[in-house]
Structures are given as C-alpha cells and as structure tokens.
Design an enzyme around this catalytic site. Structure first.
Site, PDB file in Angstrom:
ATOM      1  N   GLU A 137     -28.074 130.152 -48.675  1.00 23.32           N
ATOM      2  CA  GLU A 137     -27.832 128.707 -48.652  1.00 23.32           C
ATOM      3  C   GLU A 137     -27.597 128.219 -47.218  1.00 23.32           C
ATOM      4  O   GLU A 137     -27.984 127.105 -46.864  1.00 23.32           O
ATOM      5  CB  GLU A 137     -26.637 128.328 -49.534  1.00 23.32           C
ATOM      6  CG  GLU A 137     -26.705 128.811 -50.986  1.00 23.32           C
ATOM      7  CD  GLU A 137     -27.995 128.456 -51.703  1.00 23.32           C
ATOM      8  OE1 GLU A 137     -28.640 127.456 -51.344  1.00 23.32           O
ATOM      9  OE2 GLU A 137     -28.379 129.203 -52.626  1.00 23.32           O
TER      10      GLU A 137
ATOM     11  N   HIS B 225     -30.843 127.323 -45.566  1.00 29.49           N
ATOM     12  CA  HIS B 225     -31.247 125.956 -45.918  1.00 29.49           C
ATOM     13  C   HIS B 225     -30.423 124.952 -45.110  1.00 29.49           C
ATOM     14  O   HIS B 225     -30.934 124.008 -44.536  1.00 29.49           O
ATOM     15  CB  HIS B 225     -30.987 125.670 -47.404  1.00 29.49           C
ATOM     16  CG  HIS B 225     -31.950 126.327 -48.343  1.00 29.49           C
ATOM     17  ND1 HIS B 225     -33.317 126.196 -48.246  1.00 29.49           N
ATOM     18  CD2 HIS B 225     -31.741 127.108 -49.442  1.00 29.49           C
ATOM     19  CE1 HIS B 225     -33.898 126.859 -49.224  1.00 29.49           C
ATOM     20  NE2 HIS B 225     -32.965 127.433 -49.977  1.00 29.49           N
TER      21      HIS B 225
HETATM   22 ZN   LIG Z   1     -33.185 128.580 -51.701  1.00 34.65          ZN
END
Ligand SMILES: [Zn+2]
Ligand SMILES: [Zn+2]
Length: 148
Positions: free
Chosen positions: A68, A71
């Site tokens: 995460e 991202h």
């Molecule tokens: Zn992802």
C-alpha cells in the site's frame, strides 16, 4: 495489534524502507473482503484487513503495508501508482513489496476487480474486468482506477 500500533508500524516501514514520511492514517477495516488492504485515492489513508492479521500475523500485515505504501508514495508524487505501471513495478521490486495485495478468500468472494473513482473516491466492485477507458464513475463521471 491495534490501530495505534498499525499506525506506528506503517510510519516506521515508510521511513526505514522508503526514506519518506507517512503523513496519513493507517487502520484496520474488518469489512474488507477481497483484498488484504487498500490505499484510498481520496483520503490517502491505508486500510488493512484485520482477518489477514488474525490468520497470518504481523508478517502478513507488513507485506500489505509495503504494498500500500508503494501506491501511497507514487500517487502523492504524481508517478505511476497502478499495478501495471513501470514506476510501481520498480518501487515494489526495490522495497520487496508484493506486486499484488493477496486476498484471503476462504469464503471465496466472486468479486475480482475493485475500482475507485479518482475524483470522488466511490468504490465499484466487478466480477469481470471493465474497460476503464470507457467506463466512468456512476456518481460523478470521474475516472476509474483499479487499485487495492
Ligand atoms: Zn495494490
Ligand atoms: Zn466519482
């Protein structure tokens, strides 16, 4: 692990592995079904599936956070933050983050693709892949991004 510990863990992984500060929130969401975690395009927060923690422990949570955070940092820096992007592949390789957020699906959910509107943040779940060039958000007509 509680939300406070999850927050601290995320901040320390971000600083140690990415050399960057994590300035938003990380917390458990017990309603997540299809993914181990997700990065929210609109709030920049990170949610972690607590069943993943209950079943696989801290190691699994660390993998989710790494994924995460790829991202997160790429999105905030205006780089390619989607799974298929070169920037994403490169950063996940460097940081040792899993390329995809593995779902725990004993109770196999048929939903395979989760999209977020990059404008209003509304989430859409689809069994089949949709053409994001053509399909737009039903709420605000924003662009749909496949991300988790
Ligand atoms: Zn992802
Ligand atoms: Zn929208």
């Amino acid at each position: 692990m509680n939300n406070k510990e999850l927050q601290r863990l995320t901040e320390s992984i971000s600083e140690n592995l990415f050399n960057k500060k994590f300035k938003h929130k990380a917390y458990f969401n017990n309603r997540l079904r299809t993914t181990g975690g997700r990065y929210l395009l609109k709030s920049h927060n990170i949610e972690v599936n607590n069943k993943q923690f209950e079943t696989y422990g801290t190691k699994a949570v660390i993998d989710i956070i790494k994924h995460e955070l790829c991202h997160y940092h790429l999105h905030l820096e205006g780089k390619g933050y989607q799974h298929r992007d070169k920037d994403f592949k490169e950063l996940s390789r460097i940081t040792g983050a899993p390329r995809y957020c593995s779902a725990i699906t004993n109770y196999e959910d048929r939903v395979k693709h989760v999209y977020q509107c990059n404008h209003c943040g509304t989430e859409f779940k689809r069994i089949r892949k949709v053409n994001t060039q053509k399909m737009v958000c039903g709420v605000c007509s924003g662009k749909l991004i496949e991300i988790c």
